[in-house]
Scaffold this motif. Structure first.
Motif, short mmCIF file in Angstrom:
data_model
loop_
_atom_site.label_atom_id
_atom_site.label_comp_id
_atom_site.label_asym_id
_atom_site.label_seq_id
_atom_site.Cartn_x
_atom_site.Cartn_y
_atom_site.Cartn_z
N VAL A 42 -15.97 49.12 99.09
CA VAL A 42 -15.99 48.95 97.64
C VAL A 42 -15.18 47.72 97.31
CG1 VAL A 42 -15.20 49.88 95.44
CG2 VAL A 42 -16.35 51.38 97.08
N ARG A 43 -15.85 46.68 96.84
CA ARG A 43 -15.18 45.43 96.49
C ARG A 43 -15.38 45.06 95.01
NH1 ARG A 43 -17.43 43.61 101.71
NH2 ARG A 43 -15.75 43.56 103.24
N ALA A 44 -16.41 45.61 94.39
CA ALA A 44 -16.78 45.22 93.03
C ALA A 44 -17.18 46.47 92.25
CB ALA A 44 -17.93 44.22 93.07
N PRO A 45 -17.23 46.37 90.92
CA PRO A 45 -17.63 47.52 90.11
C PRO A 45 -18.97 48.12 90.51
CG PRO A 45 -16.62 45.87 88.71
CD PRO A 45 -16.74 45.25 90.07
N ALA A 46 -19.92 47.29 90.90
CA ALA A 46 -21.22 47.82 91.30
C ALA A 46 -21.11 48.69 92.54
CB ALA A 46 -22.21 46.67 91.54
N ASP A 47 -20.21 48.34 93.46
CA ASP A 47 -19.98 49.19 94.64
C ASP A 47 -19.35 50.52 94.23
OD1 ASP A 47 -20.76 47.00 96.29
OD2 ASP A 47 -18.70 46.23 96.27
N TRP A 48 -18.37 50.44 93.33
CA TRP A 48 -17.65 51.65 92.91
C TRP A 48 -18.57 52.62 92.20
CZ3 TRP A 48 -14.00 54.57 94.18
CH2 TRP A 48 -13.43 55.49 93.29
N ARG A 49 -19.60 52.10 91.53
CA ARG A 49 -20.52 52.98 90.82
C ARG A 49 -21.15 54.01 91.77
NH1 ARG A 49 -25.88 53.54 89.55
NH2 ARG A 49 -26.33 54.35 87.47
N PRO A 314 -5.46 51.47 93.62
CA PRO A 314 -6.23 50.38 94.23
C PRO A 314 -7.58 50.13 93.57
CG PRO A 314 -5.22 51.72 95.93
CD PRO A 314 -5.03 52.45 94.64
N VAL A 315 -8.20 51.19 93.06
CA VAL A 315 -9.47 51.01 92.35
C VAL A 315 -9.23 50.25 91.05
CG1 VAL A 315 -11.42 52.19 91.27
CG2 VAL A 315 -10.42 53.09 93.40
N TYR A 316 -8.24 50.67 90.30
CA TYR A 316 -7.90 49.98 89.06
C TYR A 316 -7.51 48.53 89.34
CZ TYR A 316 -8.11 53.65 85.52
OH TYR A 316 -8.55 54.59 84.62
N ARG A 317 -6.66 48.33 90.36
CA ARG A 317 -6.09 47.01 90.61
C ARG A 317 -7.07 46.07 91.31
NH1 ARG A 317 -2.12 48.43 94.18
NH2 ARG A 317 -3.63 48.05 95.85
N ASP A 318 -7.67 46.53 92.40
CA ASP A 318 -8.43 45.63 93.27
C ASP A 318 -9.89 45.51 92.87
OD1 ASP A 318 -6.05 45.43 94.67
OD2 ASP A 318 -6.63 46.93 96.17
N VAL A 319 -10.45 46.56 92.29
CA VAL A 319 -11.87 46.53 91.92
C VAL A 319 -12.05 46.02 90.49
CG1 VAL A 319 -13.98 47.90 91.66
CG2 VAL A 319 -12.37 48.42 93.52
N PHE A 320 -11.19 46.48 89.58
CA PHE A 320 -11.37 46.15 88.16
C PHE A 320 -10.32 45.20 87.61
CE2 PHE A 320 -13.62 50.19 88.68
CZ PHE A 320 -14.82 49.90 88.06
N HIS A 321 -9.29 44.89 88.41
CA HIS A 321 -8.20 44.01 87.95
C HIS A 321 -7.64 44.55 86.63
CE1 HIS A 321 -9.61 41.39 91.12
NE2 HIS A 321 -10.80 41.37 90.57
N ALA A 322 -7.40 45.85 86.62
CA ALA A 322 -6.97 46.53 85.38
C ALA A 322 -5.86 47.52 85.69
CB ALA A 322 -8.16 47.23 84.74
#
Length: 359
Positions: A42-49, A314-322
């Motif tokens: 998972v590197r991008a929002p589309a992956d996380w979906r 890590p999802v908030y930080r690395d995937v969404f920069h949030a």
């Protein structure tokens, strides 16, 4: 772009269309399993979906399926009302689906914009239910958050929960065909969002949810299944299943929750197909405030909350920069929502929902 990837309708369609894999590793979340059984990063929002679609499907394994939204009229009825200093408190009922009617309080600020923010309020498990958050139980001042939010200009719909708040709400979810009271709660609360969106003075894009204890985890569940909820406040509501009461999760499999935890998964945390690490991360990139007291034992022992935050960040930080959207505070308290944490939660709600208000 991010928001379009996470539309609720898309979730529902995708969740029904796949046979979701069960992830043994629920702490490291930066991967998903594709339709061929291969592990993908998972590197991008589309992956996380992909991972969130699987999460929803695995939650439905335990809770039962999320039914289609009812086409019945909401039929909001005002039973009585009382005008207070800063808002009017209405006792109301509404129709979540055929053959059911849910009791709630609707708090309407006197001073409001043409289109103001609104909150779904989900009470804890004490028998007075919705009376507590609206300030009708004086010995629980730490729980008067709906009253405080209405004083600050938020419209609030505070909703009773099935099989727990039975003074005014006697519906048996199992008689209606549900596999869990948890899923019936999600349906009722999702319909509550419909109620708020039907009000001319509420911004459709500025709706959040707040809850304590029983309401704290139900806030997460509602937001998981309804992307219209743009901000989430969860107080004393969760930790990892393995650390709930020292791993004794029989409370979670009782009738007011999810009986399949016992009948299918043997009350064994290791066998469950989802955990709160995934639920918390699945809310990204929306704003979440968590109140996690240091002494909230035995149910929500704090190290289990830290496990969830460590997995989700890590999802908030690395995937969404949030990373700033996930706020967690650990007050030196028991099963309480202290004043400092309530004010911090309200600040987050104002910052998050005010930007979505259409005036």
């Amino acid at each position: 772009m991010t928001r379009r990837l996470f539309l609720a309708a898309g979730y529902a369609t995708a969740a029904k269309a796949v046979e979701a894999p069960v992830y043994k590793d629920k702490q490291n979340l930066l991967f998903y399993i594709d339709s061929n059984g291969r592990t993908r990063p998972v590197r991008a929002p589309a992956d996380w979906r992909h991972r969130v679609v699987h999460l929803r499907a695995n939650m439905e394994r335990v809770m039962g399926p999320l039914p289609p939204k009812s086409t019945e009229p909401i039929d909001l009825r005002v039973i009585d009302e009382q005008k207070l200093e800063h808002y009017t408190r209405q006792r109301v009922t509404y129709v979540p689906e055929k053959n059911d009617r849910v009791p709630a309080y609707l708090l309407i600020p006197h001073q409001r914009s043409a289109s103001c923010p609104a909150m779904i309020g989900l009470p804890g498990s004490s028998k007075p239910g919705k009376d507590v958050p609206v300030g009708l139980v004086p010995d629980r001042p730490d729980q008067m958050w709906a009253h405080e939010l209405a004083n600050q200009g938020f419209v609030c719909l505070v909703i009773d929960y099935p099989l727990v708040h039975t003074r005014e709400y006697s519906t048996d979810p199992y008689a209606l065909g549900y596999a869990s009271a948890t899923m019936k709660g999600i349906v009722n609360h999702r319909r509550g969002v419909d109620v708020l969106q039907s009000l001319r003075y509420v911004s459709r894009d500025a709706i959040g949810v707040i809850g304590h204890s029983l309401g704290g985890h139900n806030a997460l569940f509602l937001a998981t299944f309804d992307e219209r909820v743009r901000a989430i406040v969860s107080s004393c509501g969760f930790n990892v299943f393995a650390k709930h009461a020292g791993g004794d999760i029989r409370a979670w499999s009782s009738r007011p929750y999810m009986p399949r935890i016992k009948t299918i998964y043997g009350d064994d945390p290791a066998r469950l197909p989802f955990d709160f690490t995934e639920v918390l991360a699945g809310l990204a990139p929306r704003a979440v405030f968590v109140n996690a007291p240091l002494h909230d034992e035995p149910d929500f022992e704090v190290s289990g909350v830290r496990d969830c935050v460590a997995a989700a960040m890590p999802v908030y930080r690395d995937v969404f920069h949030a990373s700033n959207k996930l706020i967690v505070q650990y007050p030196d308290a028991k099963h309480e929502f202290p004043a400092d944490q309530r004010q911090a939660a309200y600040k987050m709600l104002k910052q998050t929902l005010a930007s979505n208000v259409r005036v």
